[in-house]
Scaffold this motif. Structure first.
Motif, mmCIF file in Angstrom:
data_model
loop_
_atom_site.group_PDB
_atom_site.id
_atom_site.type_symbol
_atom_site.label_atom_id
_atom_site.label_comp_id
_atom_site.label_asym_id
_atom_site.label_seq_id
_atom_site.Cartn_x
_atom_site.Cartn_y
_atom_site.Cartn_z
ATOM 1 N N PRO A 4 -8.699 -9.932 2.734
ATOM 2 C CA PRO A 4 -8.755 -11.335 3.149
ATOM 3 C C PRO A 4 -7.773 -12.181 2.337
ATOM 4 O O PRO A 4 -7.572 -11.949 1.144
ATOM 5 N N ARG A 5 -7.163 -13.127 3.003
ATOM 6 C CA ARG A 5 -6.231 -14.087 2.394
ATOM 7 C C ARG A 5 -4.883 -13.468 2.014
ATOM 8 O O ARG A 5 -4.058 -14.132 1.394
ATOM 9 N N PHE A 6 -4.669 -12.216 2.404
ATOM 10 C CA PHE A 6 -3.379 -11.564 2.183
ATOM 11 C C PHE A 6 -2.896 -11.024 3.538
ATOM 12 O O PHE A 6 -3.098 -9.863 3.860
ATOM 13 N N PRO A 7 -2.262 -11.888 4.330
ATOM 14 C CA PRO A 7 -1.935 -11.520 5.709
ATOM 15 C C PRO A 7 -0.829 -10.468 5.780
ATOM 16 O O PRO A 7 -0.023 -10.302 4.853
ATOM 17 N N ASN A 8 -0.801 -9.756 6.901
ATOM 18 C CA ASN A 8 0.295 -8.821 7.202
ATOM 19 C C ASN A 8 0.518 -7.831 6.055
ATOM 20 O O ASN A 8 1.648 -7.424 5.781
ATOM 21 N N TYR A 9 -0.581 -7.451 5.404
ATOM 22 C CA TYR A 9 -0.519 -6.527 4.260
ATOM 23 C C TYR A 9 -1.534 -5.424 4.491
ATOM 24 O O TYR A 9 -2.711 -5.688 4.748
ATOM 25 N N TYR A 10 -1.060 -4.170 4.393
ATOM 26 C CA TYR A 10 -1.932 -3.029 4.692
ATOM 27 C C TYR A 10 -1.810 -1.975 3.595
ATOM 28 O O TYR A 10 -0.701 -1.590 3.213
ATOM 29 N N THR A 11 -2.959 -1.548 3.096
ATOM 30 C CA THR A 11 -3.029 -0.482 2.106
ATOM 31 C C THR A 11 -3.404 0.806 2.823
ATOM 32 O O THR A 11 -4.306 0.814 3.663
ATOM 33 N N ILE A 12 -2.711 1.889 2.521
ATOM 34 C CA ILE A 12 -3.017 3.170 3.152
ATOM 35 C C ILE A 12 -4.025 3.933 2.303
ATOM 36 O O ILE A 12 -3.724 4.369 1.202
ATOM 37 N N VAL A 13 -5.251 4.026 2.828
ATOM 38 C CA VAL A 13 -6.369 4.725 2.187
ATOM 39 C C VAL A 13 -6.619 4.179 0.775
ATOM 40 O O VAL A 13 -6.483 4.875 -0.223
ATOM 41 N N GLY A 14 -7.001 2.922 0.737
ATOM 42 C CA GLY A 14 -7.363 2.292 -0.525
ATOM 43 C C GLY A 14 -8.856 2.410 -0.780
ATOM 44 O O GLY A 14 -9.570 3.142 -0.085
ATOM 45 N N PRO A 15 -9.378 1.700 -1.794
ATOM 46 C CA PRO A 15 -10.803 1.761 -2.112
ATOM 47 C C PRO A 15 -11.651 1.344 -0.917
ATOM 48 O O PRO A 15 -11.377 0.348 -0.257
ATOM 49 N N GLY A 16 -12.666 2.140 -0.642
ATOM 50 C CA GLY A 16 -13.508 1.916 0.525
ATOM 51 C C GLY A 16 -13.241 2.911 1.630
ATOM 52 O O GLY A 16 -14.000 3.004 2.592
ATOM 53 N N ALA A 17 -12.163 3.690 1.505
ATOM 54 C CA ALA A 17 -11.853 4.728 2.484
ATOM 55 C C ALA A 17 -12.437 6.057 1.997
ATOM 56 O O ALA A 17 -13.321 6.093 1.137
ATOM 57 N N THR A 18 -11.949 7.165 2.543
ATOM 58 C CA THR A 18 -12.498 8.479 2.177
ATOM 59 C C THR A 18 -11.574 9.159 1.174
ATOM 60 O O THR A 18 -10.514 9.636 1.524
ATOM 61 N N TRP A 19 -11.992 9.220 -0.095
ATOM 62 C CA TRP A 19 -11.220 9.971 -1.087
ATOM 63 C C TRP A 19 -11.970 11.201 -1.554
ATOM 64 O O TRP A 19 -11.378 12.125 -2.075
ATOM 65 N N SER A 20 -13.275 11.183 -1.433
ATOM 66 C CA SER A 20 -14.066 12.255 -2.034
ATOM 67 C C SER A 20 -14.904 12.964 -0.987
ATOM 68 O O SER A 20 -15.874 13.620 -1.308
ATOM 69 N N SER A 21 -14.528 12.826 0.262
ATOM 70 C CA SER A 21 -15.368 13.332 1.338
ATOM 71 C C SER A 21 -14.617 14.290 2.247
ATOM 72 O O SER A 21 -14.889 14.365 3.436
ATOM 73 N N GLY A 22 -13.628 14.996 1.719
ATOM 74 C CA GLY A 22 -12.932 15.977 2.547
ATOM 75 C C GLY A 22 -11.430 15.826 2.480
ATOM 76 O O GLY A 22 -10.865 15.392 1.478
#
Length: 615
Positions: A464-482
């Motif tokens: 939020p509040r950071f438009p047009n910005y995308y993180t590829i597999v950041g915190p909240g995604a799947t790092w420890s699940s396969g």
């Protein structure tokens, strides 16, 4: 300072010619992209309160998009491929800014002995780009780096790269709808400026290695190295070597150094689960085929020429082989992390195998290394040969913390001086929950200031509040699940779908709503009340804390992929470039009107109730 439009020229390597952002009047006179079907141009700067006029363009004609990606590892390579596949040719400029002199990310940087992937190699490819001739069931680092280099050659990815270039700062200009980027040449240290409509953070979460926080660390007089900056000039033969750490890196390094060093001291502050291999069911049924298990700690498998030939000549078999491994891993992670009964059964299984691999005796080691928390609270490590190495005569496990370093070696908490010739720090990374570069939004706030002590990333991708910005597999995604690569692919596709909407709908800025993030985090918290992750282990998906919100997707990889396959645009705030959300309708034509395409003008006329659309 934001440059005037006429001062901004792209430096991207794939740009056919320099272009500037048009000033306001151009779209009023000539149309934002002119009347040509295939010519694309950057959208103009449109000041607030500019009277609305029709765009002289066909319905949903893409504006040209300028994209900057930080990193040329797996995420950057995937982004270049997917943008070419999913966006109209000529409708974008892309630069992959890479701080290293070569691309590859993790697999370029990590060259320590034994470096390998704990996911079966036939899954450690982009899902659409299988490799039938892997050498081993669990691929070693140099072969994985070779795969990515081959991919870049086959798909022309290198033309987008600007190597030896580090992103220092990115600052959002809401008025013009672009990111102003400060970069630093890693050879000359000269700083320079660039810009983009969209910024993609493809650096990964384990990118910035760190020395351990030990008093007097740099007083040590012998050779010292970090696992992520390996010194290949150092000879370990006949030497006394110390290794700090019990994480996945140490688990791979220790068995290799045990074979070379005269004495090896492993400093172990915390316990760790060493598991059977991921995808082990398919390994046993298809490859080992019930071979005697006389070396339970050596589950690596070397593919035969017959195996490779079968994979290459029978793509259907190879695809089924890959699918079965992935299904096994998804099922495993889905069950033991969420189901307490399954977790207890898994704990019993791993404990028995660990004891068997260490053999009779070694009671102090067994007592220390078996964790009190459940398997999966921290990511488990398969660890071929690790437990076996720890019980060898030339290896001494040292339990507990480290008091300080002195020129001769390490002083442990009990005051014992452990002399050594070489020190290896397998102590991991500063987990990049927040970008390593300075990211500033339109209100002048850095992302560190905006987030405070917590994390604020929607589905691991949007802030939020950071438009047009995308993180590829950041915190909240799947790092420890396969398997990680499918999550990278799908998040990249998600980001490109956002870009396509920005292009076609004439969007100036699009940022996820805080209320959407609050809701997804409330779901995280409720879900993780009963998972193994809430137990008191210190892990990087809890931001290095024992008790904290768990920034890990609430389900296995397949659940995450289903959730992020298509953007939920209702979760985003949109600001339109021309002050009217329907500007994309243009002057009343579709593309086929201009190309005189008969079929394109009649797509809805068909002989059955099939899907149809209009370009």
């Amino acid at each position: 300072m934001v440059p005037h439009a006429e001062e901004i020229t792209p430096s991207v390597t794939n740009a056919a010619h320099a272009e500037t952002i048009p000033e306001n009047g151009q779209y009023l006179k000539n149309g934002v992209n002119g009347n040509s079907v295939s010519d694309f141009a950057y959208p103009p700067y449109v000041p607030a309160n500019t009277p609305y006029r029709l765009l002289k363009q066909y319905h949903s004609k893409p504006s040209k998009l300028r994209v900057a990606c930080i990193g040329a590892g797996a995420s950057g390579l995937c982004l270049a491929y997917k943008m070419e596949k999913m966006l109209a040719g000529g409708s974008f400029d892309l630069t992959l800014f890479e701080k290293n002199p070569h691309f590859g990310g993790t697999w370029y940087e990590n060259t320590y002995p034994g470096v390998a992937c704990d996911i079966p190699s036939h899954l450690y490819t982009f899902s659409w780009d299988p490799k039938p001739d892997w050498s081993h069931y669990f691929a070693y680092g140099p072969e994985i780096q070779g795969y990515f280099e081959s991919f870049a050659e086959r798909h022309g990815s290198k033309k987008y790269m600007k190597l030896n270039t580090k992103v220092i700062e990115a600052r959002w200009d809401e008025d013009k709808g672009l990111w102003n980027i400060t970069l630093e040449d890693q050879v000359t240290k000269a700083a320079w400026q660039d810009w983009a409509h969209v910024l993609v953070n493809g650096t990964g979460i384990l990118n910035n290695w760190k020395w351990p926080d030990i008093d007097g660390l740099h007083d040590f007089a012998g050779s010292k190295m970090h696992s992520a900056a390996w010194d290949h000039s150092v000879d370990f033969k006949g030497k006394t070597v110390g290794v700090i750490g019990t994480g996945s890196t140490s688990v791979q390094i220790v068995p290799q150094l045990q074979k070379e060093a005269d004495k090896l001291k492993v400093f172990m502050r915390s316990s760790t689960w060493i598991s059977p291999p991921f995808g082990g069911g398919v390994l046993e049924s298809d490859l080992r085929k019930g071979a005697p298990d006389d070396q339970p700690g050596q589950r690596q498998y070397t593919f035969t020429e017959e195996d490779k030939k079968k994979f290459a000549e029978d793509p259907a078999y190879h695809l089924n082989f890959r699918k079965r491994i992935e299904a096994e891993i998804n099922s495993l992670f889905g069950m033991y992390q969420q189901n307490s009964e399954m977790s207890n059964a898994f704990r019993k299984l791993i404990t028995e195998e660990m004891h068997r691999r260490m053999g009779p005796g070694h009671e102090e080691l067994k007592k220390f290394i078996i964790p009190k928390w459940s398997p999966g609270c921290r990511r488990i490590s398969p660890g071929d040969g690790y437990l076996e190495a720890l019980v060898q005569p030339n290896v001494e496990p040292v339990y507990g913390g480290i008091k300080k370093m002195v020129p001769e070696g390490i002083v442990s908490e009990d005051g014992t001086l452990h002399k050594m010739d070489i020190l290896v720090c397998a102590t991991g990374f500063n987990v990049a929950f927040k970008p390593a570069f300075k990211l500033i939004n339109g209100d002048g706030k850095t992302i560190n200031e905006d987030w405070g002590e917590s994390i604020n990333l929607y589905m691991g991708v949007s802030a939020p509040r950071f438009p047009n910005y995308y993180t590829i597999v950041g915190p909240g995604a799947t790092w420890s699940s396969g398997t990680l690569l499918p999550s990278i692919e799908t998040t990249v596709e998600y980001s490109v779908k956002m870009m396509r909407k920005i292009q076609q709908d004439q969007i100036r800025s699009i940022a996820v709503k805080q209320e959407a993030l609050d809701d997804i985090y409330a779901h995280f918290d409720e879900f993780h009340k009963t998972t193994v992750f809430q137990e008191e282990c210190r892990s990087w998906f809890k931001d290095g804390k024992q008790k904290n919100r768990i920034y890990l997707w609430p389900g296995p990889t397949i659940h995450f992929l289903k959730s992020i396959k298509d953007p939920r645009f209702e979760d985003y705030d949109i600001r339109w470039r021309y002050g009217n959300r329907f500007a994309f309708l243009g002057h009343g034509e579709v593309k086929a009107n201009q190309t005189k395409d008969v079929l394109g003008l009649s797509t809805y006329v068909r002989d059955g109730d099939t899907e149809w659309g209009v370009e």
